[in-house]
Every structure is written in structure tokens, then in C-alpha cells.
Design a protein around this motif. Structure first.
Motif, PDB file in Angstrom:
ATOM      1  N   CYS A 147      38.988  50.916  46.749  1.00  0.00           N
ATOM      2  CA  CYS A 147      38.673  49.582  47.251  1.00  0.00           C
ATOM      3  C   CYS A 147      39.967  48.769  47.357  1.00  0.00           C
ATOM      4  O   CYS A 147      40.752  48.729  46.413  1.00  0.00           O
ATOM      5  CB  CYS A 147      37.695  48.882  46.307  1.00  0.00           C
ATOM      6  SG  CYS A 147      37.301  47.200  46.829  1.00  0.00           S
ATOM      7  N   ASP A 203      39.698  45.600  44.588  1.00  0.00           N
ATOM      8  CA  ASP A 203      39.774  45.763  43.133  1.00  0.00           C
ATOM      9  C   ASP A 203      40.259  47.145  42.687  1.00  0.00           C
ATOM     10  O   ASP A 203      40.239  47.450  41.504  1.00  0.00           O
ATOM     11  CB  ASP A 203      38.406  45.455  42.499  1.00  0.00           C
ATOM     12  CG  ASP A 203      37.283  46.142  43.248  1.00  0.00           C
ATOM     13  OD1 ASP A 203      37.370  47.363  43.466  1.00  0.00           O
ATOM     14  OD2 ASP A 203      36.326  45.448  43.640  1.00  0.00           O
ATOM     15  N   CYS A 258      31.861  50.055  47.596  1.00  0.00           N
ATOM     16  CA  CYS A 258      32.495  49.850  46.296  1.00  0.00           C
ATOM     17  C   CYS A 258      31.426  49.449  45.279  1.00  0.00           C
ATOM     18  O   CYS A 258      30.696  48.477  45.510  1.00  0.00           O
ATOM     19  CB  CYS A 258      33.561  48.761  46.392  1.00  0.00           C
ATOM     20  SG  CYS A 258      34.271  48.357  44.786  1.00  0.00           S
ATOM     21  N   GLU A 273      31.909  48.094  42.453  1.00  0.00           N
ATOM     22  CA  GLU A 273      32.327  46.849  41.802  1.00  0.00           C
ATOM     23  C   GLU A 273      31.981  45.613  42.621  1.00  0.00           C
ATOM     24  O   GLU A 273      31.360  44.685  42.129  1.00  0.00           O
ATOM     25  CB  GLU A 273      33.843  46.864  41.578  1.00  0.00           C
ATOM     26  CG  GLU A 273      34.312  47.566  40.326  1.00  0.00           C
ATOM     27  CD  GLU A 273      33.683  47.024  39.050  1.00  0.00           C
ATOM     28  OE1 GLU A 273      33.115  47.860  38.325  1.00  0.00           O
ATOM     29  OE2 GLU A 273      33.752  45.797  38.788  1.00  0.00           O
ATOM     30  N   CYS A 274      32.390  45.606  43.881  1.00  0.00           N
ATOM     31  CA  CYS A 274      32.251  44.383  44.694  1.00  0.00           C
ATOM     32  C   CYS A 274      31.284  44.558  45.869  1.00  0.00           C
ATOM     33  O   CYS A 274      31.082  43.620  46.636  1.00  0.00           O
ATOM     34  CB  CYS A 274      33.616  43.928  45.191  1.00  0.00           C
ATOM     35  SG  CYS A 274      34.350  45.044  46.392  1.00  0.00           S
TER      36      CYS A 274
END
Ligand SMILES: [Zn+2]
Length: 157
Positions: free
Chosen positions: A63, A66, A49, A51-52
């Protein structure tokens, strides 16, 4: 209505049975790429991911944390990891992949954040431990499934 049902129960012979229901479903674009990589390159792929940074294997399209679309962020994982949980399967059923007893474990590959469920061989059920290091052993013949990894086995130090 109740009387009608009672009459139906009295007049109908009920034959109990069990159905085996073989079926197929499309693994999806992401799942297919994962399996094709196992089959053709003997490489275990996950998705990261952006983002994370969580790495999923088997890969997911989104994900779980998120909801970011992660399907194309492929990362190659190694063939080794740690057992995070396990069970010893002690019954036989023709739908199961092995004759009992065998070990079914959750294995977190080194660069992954989620565990993969697979068979562990080369060790007795009583000797398996959480935290044990294992590596993937690929199958000689492809089945075009997750079983292209035949099993995992303990890594000798
Ligand atoms: Zn995420």
C-alpha cells in the motif's frame, strides 16, 4: 585535460543517431496474476489494503499510504468505470498503440480507488468528458499484456 578533450572533439567524427531499444521485463508475481486473469478469465483484478481499504488497480505489492503488504488481498472489479482525466494523442510514433488521433484516459473502475490508463474508442476526441462512463472491451487475441483489454468505450445509457 581541456586541450586533450578539444583535440579529441576535433579528431573524432560524431555520428548522431537514435536507438530503438525493444526490451522485456518480468511483470512480477502480482503483475503477472493481473495479466493472467485478463488473458484467461477476462476479469480485472485489484488488491485491497486491509489497513486502509484502498483498492489498487493495477495491483501493487505494498500500500502506498501505509506500506502494508497487500499482494494477496485480491478483489474482482467490474469492467466499468469513470474517466477521471484524458488526453488526445495527436502524433504518430511506432511505439504507440494506435494511429493518431486517439484518446488516452485515466479510468477509475467502480470498486477501485486508483485509475487505470487506457485507450478510449467509439467517441471523437472533442466529445470525451471527465466523468464519462466507459466499459472495457477485451481483445479477441491475447498479447499477454494490459492490451488484452483492447480499449474502453462509452456506456450507452
Ligand atoms: Zn493501506
Amino acid at each position: 585535460m581541456k586541450a586533450q578533450r578539444e583535440k579529441l572533439n576535433k579528431d573524432c567524427k560524431v555520428v548522431p543517431g537514435k536507438m530503438a531499444l525493444p526490451n522485456q521485463y518480468f511483470a512480477g508475481r502480482v503483475g503477472s496474476k493481473f495479466i493472467i486473469s485478463l488473458r484467461d478469465s477476462r476479469k480485472i483484478l485489484g488488491v485491497r489494503c486491509p489497513e486502509c481499504s484502498k483498492v489498487y488497480v493495477p495491483p501493487l505489492e505494498y500500500c502506498e499510504k501505509d506500506m502494508t503488504r497487500i499482494a494477496e488481498n485480491w478483489v474482482e472489479l467490474g469492467n466499468e468505470g469513470l474517466i477521471t482525466n484524458y488526453t488526445v494523442v495527436n502524433y504518430n510514433d511506432r511505439h504507440l498503440p494506435r494511429k493518431a488521433p486517439y484518446i488516452l484516459a485515466m479510468i477509475k473502475l467502480d470498486k477501485a480507488d486508483t485509475p487505470l490508463v487506457h485507450i478510449v474508442e467509439g467517441i471523437e476526441g472533442g466529445q470525451v468528458k471527465i466523468g464519462m462512463r466507459v466499459k472495457a472491451v477485451f481483445s479477441d487475441k491475447t498479447t499477454n499484456t494490459i492490451r488484452d483489454i483492447d480499449h474502453f468505450e462509452p456506456v450507452q445509457d
